[in-house]
Design an enzyme around this catalytic site. Structure first.
Site, short mmCIF file in Angstrom:
data_model
loop_
_atom_site.label_atom_id
_atom_site.label_comp_id
_atom_site.label_asym_id
_atom_site.label_seq_id
_atom_site.Cartn_x
_atom_site.Cartn_y
_atom_site.Cartn_z
N LYS A 22 0.83 -1.22 0.00
CA LYS A 22 0.00 0.00 0.00
C LYS A 22 0.86 1.26 0.00
CE LYS A 22 -2.67 2.75 3.30
NZ LYS A 22 -1.61 3.55 3.92
N ASN A 23 1.80 1.33 0.94
CA ASN A 23 2.52 2.59 1.10
C ASN A 23 3.48 2.89 -0.05
OD1 ASN A 23 1.12 3.12 3.40
ND2 ASN A 23 2.77 2.63 4.82
N ARG A 93 -3.98 9.99 3.36
CA ARG A 93 -2.76 10.71 3.73
C ARG A 93 -1.90 10.96 2.49
NH1 ARG A 93 -0.82 13.51 7.41
NH2 ARG A 93 1.40 13.47 7.81
N CYS A 117 -5.15 8.31 8.83
CA CYS A 117 -5.50 7.81 10.16
C CYS A 117 -5.28 8.87 11.23
CB CYS A 117 -4.65 6.58 10.49
SG CYS A 117 -5.08 5.18 9.48
N ARG A 122 0.23 15.02 12.89
CA ARG A 122 1.08 14.52 11.81
C ARG A 122 1.52 15.70 10.94
NH1 ARG A 122 -2.02 9.33 9.38
NH2 ARG A 122 0.04 8.60 8.74
N PRO A 123 2.41 16.55 11.46
CA PRO A 123 2.81 17.74 10.70
C PRO A 123 3.52 17.36 9.41
CG PRO A 123 4.22 17.46 12.65
CD PRO A 123 3.15 16.41 12.72
N ILE A 124 3.55 18.30 8.46
CA ILE A 124 4.30 18.05 7.22
C ILE A 124 5.37 19.15 7.03
CG2 ILE A 124 2.53 16.66 6.03
CD1 ILE A 124 1.82 19.19 4.41
N ASP A 125 5.86 19.65 8.16
CA ASP A 125 6.85 20.73 8.10
C ASP A 125 8.12 20.32 7.36
OD1 ASP A 125 6.93 19.11 10.57
OD2 ASP A 125 8.80 20.18 10.91
N GLN A 126 8.49 19.04 7.44
CA GLN A 126 9.73 18.61 6.76
C GLN A 126 9.53 18.54 5.24
OE1 GLN A 126 12.68 18.32 8.59
NE2 GLN A 126 11.22 19.20 10.05
N ASP A 306 3.32 0.70 12.11
CA ASP A 306 2.05 0.19 11.57
C ASP A 306 1.70 -1.19 12.12
OD1 ASP A 306 1.68 2.48 10.19
OD2 ASP A 306 2.07 1.66 8.20
N ARG A 398 -9.45 0.66 3.61
CA ARG A 398 -8.51 1.62 3.01
C ARG A 398 -7.18 0.96 2.70
NH1 ARG A 398 -6.87 5.86 6.60
NH2 ARG A 398 -5.29 5.89 5.00
C1 UD1 Z 1 3.76 7.06 6.58
C2 UD1 Z 1 2.82 5.94 6.26
C3 UD1 Z 1 2.22 5.37 7.53
C4 UD1 Z 1 3.30 4.98 8.53
C5 UD1 Z 1 4.32 6.10 8.68
C6 UD1 Z 1 5.54 5.69 9.50
C7 UD1 Z 1 1.94 6.44 4.07
C8 UD1 Z 1 0.82 6.97 3.27
N1 UD1 Z 1 1.79 6.45 5.39
O1 UD1 Z 1 2.97 8.09 7.23
O2 UD1 Z 1 1.46 4.21 7.19
O3 UD1 Z 1 2.69 4.76 9.78
O4 UD1 Z 1 4.79 6.52 7.40
O5 UD1 Z 1 6.17 4.56 8.93
O6 UD1 Z 1 2.95 5.98 3.55
N2 UD1 Z 1 6.79 14.17 11.12
C9 UD1 Z 1 7.01 15.51 11.38
N3 UD1 Z 1 7.12 16.35 10.30
C10 UD1 Z 1 7.02 15.94 9.02
C11 UD1 Z 1 6.79 14.57 8.77
C12 UD1 Z 1 6.68 13.72 9.84
O7 UD1 Z 1 7.10 15.92 12.52
O8 UD1 Z 1 7.13 16.76 8.09
C13 UD1 Z 1 6.65 13.25 12.28
C14 UD1 Z 1 5.19 13.08 12.70
O9 UD1 Z 1 5.13 12.89 14.09
C15 UD1 Z 1 4.78 11.81 12.01
C16 UD1 Z 1 6.06 10.97 12.07
O10 UD1 Z 1 7.11 11.95 11.94
O11 UD1 Z 1 3.72 11.16 12.69
C17 UD1 Z 1 6.19 9.94 10.97
O12 UD1 Z 1 6.05 10.62 9.75
P1 UD1 Z 1 6.23 9.93 8.34
O13 UD1 Z 1 7.32 8.91 8.43
O14 UD1 Z 1 6.36 10.99 7.33
O15 UD1 Z 1 4.87 9.18 8.21
P2 UD1 Z 1 3.55 9.55 7.51
O16 UD1 Z 1 3.78 10.23 6.22
O17 UD1 Z 1 2.64 10.22 8.49
#
Ligand code: UD1
Length: 420
Positions: A22-23, A93, A117, A122-126, A306, A398
């Site tokens: 999936k991912n 997501r 989920c 779950r920020p996307i700042d990075q 996961d 999903r």
């Molecule tokens: C993806 C997967 C999800 C999995 C996760 C960790 C998809 C669609 N989803 O989610 O199934 O559980 O990887 O393996 O592939 N974070 C920040 N800033 C950022 C990005 C991340 O602070 O810009 C932190 C957040 O706390 C976040 C954690 O890092 O929850 C993990 O993020 P990331 O590895 O990017 O996972 P997701 O994209 O949320």
């Protein structure tokens, strides 16, 4: 609305085939827009997140066609812009990958902030830090629309403050068509990072180092269409491995890459499960009473977040104490209240769960609070005495294909019941 009704107490036996990851699929499908051509993606899982992405790509002008059960053809030559008008992006997501891919091809993309989920902040700042380092400006409106644009993208060195799967893939996608070299340091190393990089390289990109913590990308002028096969789903396979352990079963899991399963294999072996690895399959079998272990979720090759929820259920069903530490997600223990309804004995905070295992889990009516929590509740239902009903199973659909059929083929007593 549908629910699952499960009668517990059956040991899983037989063979299960694992679908595409999936991912990885949810990154590769958006990545097709980086070329102006047709791509054929094989071994795509039949899950709702893939359907939603198909609708999103169709909405922006792609020609998306399922060729058979697991292959999808995506022709992106008629897309003119990457502006997602409606709320489909909130359903999943992975819609955030349209930002990196759209930025790469059109130097411009806009979506609503992603859904997915509810497992904490779950920020996307990075992701944003990476886009900006490549020369983009990023705007987030009050109503939750995120827009990225650039006159041109120029390669840069980007150090991720958090190891993020999403940011690593999104920056890779934006950088493949940028001018010059991009380096992503402290990159995530998950198998789907490698799979997405392999797909992009098959389209003509120049990415090296995927799977290590430094990824180097030399920008190219253009990408072309290709045919690509998605890797097997490590998390789906891990779910069946844990279910086999919980039910004291003996199953063969086919179509897997055993190397990707090592973090799970290691823990199950430590607990006393029998595991035999073959070329592309794995046998998981119960031999002796299992002992509880402590788990900490970490980025790959650590134990995957996961599978934290399925593993917590397994540990809850054993005699003895164990500790689960969540090292990736912000708040991934909310589902614990549901397994407590079945008799589990767990104290938890945002990052920790202390489990006092019990062999007396009992069937109950429970709610799938998110995708992996839903899978965990199925495992709890298989172990528990009596009948378990799981509602809100749309979360499970999903991300798991044919889940009740696969479990039924292993002997589980599970059925999907449609409700009005
Ligand atoms: C993806 C997967 C999800 C999995 C996760 C960790 C998809 C669609 N989803 O989610 O199934 O559980 O990887 O393996 O592939 N974070 C920040 N800033 C950022 C990005 C991340 O602070 O810009 C932190 C957040 O706390 C976040 C954690 O890092 O929850 C993990 O993020 P990331 O590895 O990017 O996972 P997701 O994209 O949320």
């Amino acid at each position: 609305m549908s629910k699952f009704v499960i009668e517990g107490g059956t040991k899983l036996k037989g063979k299960v085939n694992i679908g595409g990851f999936k991912n990885a699929a949810v990154a590769i499908i958006p990545a097709t827009i980086l070329c102006q051509d047709k791509c054929i993606i094989q071994n795509v899982p039949l899950i709702d997140d893939v359907n939603v992405l198909g609708e999103i790509l169709t909405e922006i002008g792609a020609d998306v066609e399922f060729l058979d059960d697991t292959s999808i053809s995506i022709d992106t030559s008629n897309i003119n812009e990457c502006y997602l008008k409606n709320g489909l992006s909130k359903k999943i997501r992975a819609s955030y990958y349209l930002l990196g891919a759209g930025l790469g091809r059109f130097k411009n993309a806009s979506t609503l902030l992603p859904g997915g989920c509810d497992i904490g902040d779950r920020p996307i700042d990075q992701h944003i830090k990476g886009f900006e380092a490549l020369g983009a400006t990023v705007d987030i409106s009050d109503d939750g629309r995120i827009s990225v644009k650039a006159d041109k993208l120029i390669g840069n060195k980007i150090y991720l403050d958090v190891v993020s799967v999403g940011a690593t893939i999104n920056i890779m996608m934006a950088a493949v068509l940028a001018e010059g070299k991009t380096t992503i340091e402290n990159a995530a190393k998950e198998p789907h990072i490698v799979d997405t990089a392999n797909f992009l390289n098959s389209m003509g990109a120049d990415i090296k180092g995927a799977g290590t913590d430094v990824i180097r990308i030399n920008g190219v002028e253009k990408l072309r269409g290709c045919t690509y096969r998605v890797i097997p789903d490590q998390i789906e396979a891990g779910t069946y491995m844990i279910a086999a352990a919980a039910t004291k079963g003996d199953i063969i899991i086919d179509d897997v890459i055993p190397k990707h399963l090592e973090p799970i294999t290691a823990k199950l072996k430590e607990m006393g499960m029998g595991i035999e690895e073959y070329g592309d399959s794995i046998r998981v079998f119960y031999e002796n009473e299992l002992t509880p272990v402590n788990i900490q979720t970490l980025p790959y090759p650590g134990f995957p977040t996961d599978l934290q929820q399925p593993m917590t259920v397994l540990l809850s069903s054993l005699h003895g104490e164990s500790m689960v530490v969540e090292g990736v997600s912000e708040d991934r223990f909310k589902y614990v209240n549901e397994i407590k309804k079945m008799g589990a004995n767990i104290e938890y905070s945002k990052k920790h769960a202390k489990i006092s295992g019990t062999k007396n889990l009992k069937g109950a009516i429970v709610r799938a609070t998110d995708l992996r929590a839903g899978a965990a509740l199925i495992i709890a239902g298989l172990v528990a005495e009596g009948i378990t009903e799981i509602i809100d199973i749309y979360h499970i659909d999903r991300g798991y294909e044919f889940i009740e059929n696969k479990f039924m083929n292993l002997g589980a007593k599970i059925r999907r019941v449609k409700e009005d």
